[in-house]
Design a protein around this motif. Structure first.
Motif, PDB file in Angstrom:
ATOM      1  N   GLY A 158     -42.806  -3.044 -25.453  1.00 13.16           N
ATOM      2  CA  GLY A 158     -43.721  -2.210 -24.706  1.00 13.16           C
ATOM      3  C   GLY A 158     -43.264  -1.755 -23.341  1.00 13.16           C
ATOM      4  O   GLY A 158     -44.019  -1.115 -22.624  1.00 13.16           O
ATOM      5  N   THR A 159     -42.039  -2.056 -22.976  1.00 14.65           N
ATOM      6  CA  THR A 159     -41.579  -1.609 -21.663  1.00 14.65           C
ATOM      7  C   THR A 159     -41.498  -0.087 -21.584  1.00 14.65           C
ATOM      8  O   THR A 159     -41.767   0.492 -20.541  1.00 14.65           O
ATOM      9  CB  THR A 159     -40.210  -2.232 -21.315  1.00 14.65           C
ATOM     10  N   ASP A 160     -41.174   0.566 -22.702  1.00 12.56           N
ATOM     11  CA  ASP A 160     -41.139   2.032 -22.717  1.00 12.56           C
ATOM     12  C   ASP A 160     -42.541   2.608 -22.534  1.00 12.56           C
ATOM     13  O   ASP A 160     -42.721   3.593 -21.815  1.00 12.56           O
ATOM     14  CB  ASP A 160     -40.535   2.554 -24.018  1.00 12.56           C
ATOM     15  N   ALA A 161     -43.532   1.998 -23.183  1.00 17.48           N
ATOM     16  CA  ALA A 161     -44.916   2.468 -23.037  1.00 17.48           C
ATOM     17  C   ALA A 161     -45.377   2.309 -21.598  1.00 17.48           C
ATOM     18  O   ALA A 161     -46.050   3.195 -21.052  1.00 17.48           O
ATOM     19  CB  ALA A 161     -45.835   1.690 -23.976  1.00 17.48           C
ATOM     20  N   LEU A 162     -45.024   1.204 -20.961  1.00 15.71           N
ATOM     21  CA  LEU A 162     -45.392   0.996 -19.564  1.00 15.71           C
ATOM     22  C   LEU A 162     -44.683   1.985 -18.648  1.00 15.71           C
ATOM     23  O   LEU A 162     -45.273   2.487 -17.684  1.00 15.71           O
ATOM     24  CB  LEU A 162     -45.083  -0.435 -19.139  1.00 15.71           C
ATOM     25  N   ARG A 163     -43.432   2.282 -18.942  1.00 14.64           N
ATOM     26  CA  ARG A 163     -42.682   3.240 -18.137  1.00 14.64           C
ATOM     27  C   ARG A 163     -43.307   4.635 -18.245  1.00 14.64           C
ATOM     28  O   ARG A 163     -43.461   5.339 -17.242  1.00 14.64           O
ATOM     29  CB  ARG A 163     -41.219   3.278 -18.570  1.00 14.64           C
ATOM     30  N   ASP A 164     -43.685   5.033 -19.457  1.00  8.63           N
ATOM     31  CA  ASP A 164     -44.340   6.331 -19.650  1.00  8.63           C
ATOM     32  C   ASP A 164     -45.674   6.382 -18.904  1.00  8.63           C
ATOM     33  O   ASP A 164     -46.006   7.388 -18.272  1.00  8.63           O
ATOM     34  CB  ASP A 164     -44.577   6.608 -21.133  1.00  8.63           C
ATOM     35  N   LEU A 165     -46.417   5.302 -18.971  1.00  9.64           N
ATOM     36  CA  LEU A 165     -47.697   5.241 -18.276  1.00  9.64           C
ATOM     37  C   LEU A 165     -47.503   5.272 -16.766  1.00  9.64           C
ATOM     38  O   LEU A 165     -48.259   5.919 -16.042  1.00  9.64           O
ATOM     39  CB  LEU A 165     -48.461   3.984 -18.699  1.00  9.64           C
ATOM     40  N   GLU A 166     -46.458   4.599 -16.291  1.00 10.16           N
ATOM     41  CA  GLU A 166     -46.162   4.609 -14.859  1.00 10.16           C
ATOM     42  C   GLU A 166     -45.843   6.028 -14.375  1.00 10.16           C
ATOM     43  O   GLU A 166     -46.310   6.451 -13.312  1.00 10.16           O
ATOM     44  CB  GLU A 166     -44.992   3.682 -14.555  1.00 10.16           C
ATOM     45  N   GLU A 167     -45.078   6.769 -15.163  1.00  9.51           N
ATOM     46  CA  GLU A 167     -44.766   8.150 -14.803  1.00  9.51           C
ATOM     47  C   GLU A 167     -46.029   9.005 -14.761  1.00  9.51           C
ATOM     48  O   GLU A 167     -46.204   9.836 -13.865  1.00  9.51           O
ATOM     49  CB  GLU A 167     -43.763   8.743 -15.792  1.00  9.51           C
ATOM     50  N   ARG A 168     -46.917   8.767 -15.701  1.00  6.73           N
ATOM     51  CA  ARG A 168     -48.177   9.512 -15.738  1.00  6.73           C
ATOM     52  C   ARG A 168     -49.048   9.180 -14.527  1.00  6.73           C
ATOM     53  O   ARG A 168     -49.643  10.076 -13.918  1.00  6.73           O
ATOM     54  CB  ARG A 168     -48.917   9.181 -17.037  1.00  6.73           C
ATOM     55  N   VAL A 169     -49.128   7.894 -14.175  1.00  3.50           N
ATOM     56  CA  VAL A 169     -49.897   7.488 -12.995  1.00  3.50           C
ATOM     57  C   VAL A 169     -49.300   8.106 -11.743  1.00  3.50           C
ATOM     58  O   VAL A 169     -50.025   8.636 -10.889  1.00  3.50           O
ATOM     59  CB  VAL A 169     -49.952   5.943 -12.878  1.00  3.50           C
ATOM     60  N   ASP A 170     -47.982   8.049 -11.605  1.00  3.99           N
ATOM     61  CA  ASP A 170     -47.321   8.646 -10.436  1.00  3.99           C
ATOM     62  C   ASP A 170     -47.566  10.151 -10.357  1.00  3.99           C
ATOM     63  O   ASP A 170     -47.827  10.693  -9.280  1.00  3.99           O
ATOM     64  CB  ASP A 170     -45.820   8.368 -10.462  1.00  3.99           C
ATOM     65  N   ARG A 171     -47.499  10.828 -11.487  1.00  4.90           N
ATOM     66  CA  ARG A 171     -47.719  12.276 -11.524  1.00  4.90           C
ATOM     67  C   ARG A 171     -49.151  12.617 -11.092  1.00  4.90           C
ATOM     68  O   ARG A 171     -49.369  13.513 -10.267  1.00  4.90           O
ATOM     69  CB  ARG A 171     -47.435  12.797 -12.936  1.00  4.90           C
ATOM     70  N   GLU A 172     -50.127  11.882 -11.620  1.00  7.13           N
ATOM     71  CA  GLU A 172     -51.528  12.149 -11.274  1.00  7.13           C
ATOM     72  C   GLU A 172     -51.817  11.794  -9.815  1.00  7.13           C
ATOM     73  O   GLU A 172     -52.571  12.504  -9.145  1.00  7.13           O
ATOM     74  CB  GLU A 172     -52.468  11.367 -12.198  1.00  7.13           C
ATOM     75  N   THR A 173     -51.222  10.722  -9.322  1.00  3.62           N
ATOM     76  CA  THR A 173     -51.411  10.347  -7.919  1.00  3.62           C
ATOM     77  C   THR A 173     -50.827  11.409  -7.002  1.00  3.62           C
ATOM     78  O   THR A 173     -51.440  11.784  -5.994  1.00  3.62           O
ATOM     79  CB  THR A 173     -50.760   8.977  -7.639  1.00  3.62           C
ATOM     80  N   THR A 174     -49.661  11.926  -7.348  1.00  2.00           N
ATOM     81  CA  THR A 174     -49.038  12.985  -6.557  1.00  2.00           C
ATOM     82  C   THR A 174     -49.896  14.243  -6.556  1.00  2.00           C
ATOM     83  O   THR A 174     -50.099  14.864  -5.509  1.00  2.00           O
ATOM     84  CB  THR A 174     -47.631  13.305  -7.105  1.00  2.00           C
ATOM     85  N   ARG A 175     -50.426  14.617  -7.718  1.00  2.86           N
ATOM     86  CA  ARG A 175     -51.306  15.782  -7.796  1.00  2.86           C
ATOM     87  C   ARG A 175     -52.542  15.601  -6.919  1.00  2.86           C
ATOM     88  O   ARG A 175     -52.977  16.533  -6.245  1.00  2.86           O
ATOM     89  CB  ARG A 175     -51.757  16.014  -9.231  1.00  2.86           C
ATOM     90  N   THR A 176     -53.098  14.405  -6.948  1.00  3.20           N
ATOM     91  CA  THR A 176     -54.285  14.132  -6.138  1.00  3.20           C
ATOM     92  C   THR A 176     -53.978  14.236  -4.654  1.00  3.20           C
ATOM     93  O   THR A 176     -54.751  14.825  -3.891  1.00  3.20           O
ATOM     94  CB  THR A 176     -54.845  12.733  -6.467  1.00  3.20           C
ATOM     95  N   VAL A 177     -52.842  13.696  -4.244  1.00  3.73           N
ATOM     96  CA  VAL A 177     -52.449  13.772  -2.833  1.00  3.73           C
ATOM     97  C   VAL A 177     -52.257  15.221  -2.416  1.00  3.73           C
ATOM     98  O   VAL A 177     -52.728  15.654  -1.356  1.00  3.73           O
ATOM     99  CB  VAL A 177     -51.168  12.947  -2.570  1.00  3.73           C
ATOM    100  N   PHE A 178     -51.591  16.019  -3.241  1.00  3.88           N
ATOM    101  CA  PHE A 178     -51.385  17.434  -2.928  1.00  3.88           C
ATOM    102  C   PHE A 178     -52.714  18.191  -2.890  1.00  3.88           C
ATOM    103  O   PHE A 178     -52.924  19.040  -2.026  1.00  3.88           O
ATOM    104  CB  PHE A 178     -50.439  18.091  -3.926  1.00  3.88           C
ATOM    105  N   ARG A 179     -53.597  17.891  -3.823  1.00  3.43           N
ATOM    106  CA  ARG A 179     -54.891  18.581  -3.861  1.00  3.43           C
ATOM    107  C   ARG A 179     -55.727  18.248  -2.615  1.00  3.43           C
ATOM    108  O   ARG A 179     -56.310  19.137  -1.991  1.00  3.43           O
ATOM    109  CB  ARG A 179     -55.663  18.199  -5.115  1.00  3.43           C
ATOM    110  N   ILE A 180     -55.755  16.980  -2.227  1.00  2.00           N
ATOM    111  CA  ILE A 180     -56.526  16.568  -1.049  1.00  2.00           C
ATOM    112  C   ILE A 180     -55.946  17.152   0.231  1.00  2.00           C
ATOM    113  O   ILE A 180     -56.672  17.576   1.119  1.00  2.00           O
ATOM    114  CB  ILE A 180     -56.601  15.035  -0.976  1.00  2.00           C
ATOM    115  N   SER A 181     -54.623  17.227   0.308  1.00  2.00           N
ATOM    116  CA  SER A 181     -53.982  17.750   1.523  1.00  2.00           C
ATOM    117  C   SER A 181     -53.925  19.276   1.563  1.00  2.00           C
ATOM    118  O   SER A 181     -53.494  19.846   2.549  1.00  2.00           O
ATOM    119  CB  SER A 181     -52.572  17.169   1.653  1.00  2.00           C
TER     120      SER A 181
END
Length: 185
Positions: A158-181
């Motif tokens: 499951g390390t690949d599944a966690l890595r994919d999920l981590e990328e998704r979390v990072d992408r959504e967090t970045t979008r949120t930061v850009f949207r708020i700013s």
């Protein structure tokens, strides 16, 4: 002294400062939506029956039962996490998994995507990956403990599944930061 660490008295070795337990910050809103849907169904059914003159006590009880069943289906699980654990609670049961003892992480595709976590003690939990994406605090607890499991040699699947999920979390967090700013294109 580094951020997130403090020195234990008498030992001189840094101790990891534990983050407080966290929960799904959107759970209450989703629960209110489920309650409103069930109440709307009950009100609509009672109104239709009363309008046609067919409303009796047993039909009212039947409509109440139907609304409660809808509430049971729509009621979201309450997901929370702390250092070393992740829990999911529904009205009928509670499941908990030791995230610092993870042995398997799988993504199951179907009608809705599910993340299945298993620990070395036999615990098993299924959650929607969107809960982790929408709640960075929950993701933080899971990611830290999954790294601990992998370092111990327990997490073999499951390390690949966690890595994919981590990328998704990072992408959504970045979008949120850009949207708020205000920097979102």
């Amino acid at each position: 002294m580094r951020y997130g660490h403090e020195t234990q008295r008498g030992v001189g070795a840094p101790a990891r400062r534990s983050a407080p337990p966290t929960g799904d910050r959107h759970w209450a809103r989703e629960l209110h939506t489920a309650l409103r849907c069930a109440a709307a169904l009950l009100g609509l059914l009672l109104l239709i029956d009363a309008g046609t003159g067919a409303l009796t006590w047993w039909r009212g009880l039947l409509w109440l039962t139907l609304a409660l069943l809808l509430l049971g289906v729509l009621c979201p699980p309450r997901v929370s996490a702390g250092e070393g654990w992740l829990a999911s609670r529904t009205p009928l049961r509670r499941r908990r998994v030791r995230t610092d003892l993870l042995v398997s992480v799988r993504v199951v595709d179907g009608v809705s995507r599910r993340l299945v976590l298993r620990d070395a003690l036999g615990g098993r939990i299924e959650i929607d990956p969107r809960i982790l994406v929408d709640n960075p605090g929950l993701w933080y607890h899971l990611a830290e403990d999954a790294r601990t499991s992998a370092a111990r040699g327990l997490l073999r699947c499951g390390t690949d599944a966690l890595r994919d999920l981590e990328e998704r979390v990072d992408r959504e967090t970045t979008r949120t930061v850009f949207r708020i700013s205000g920097l979102e294109p």
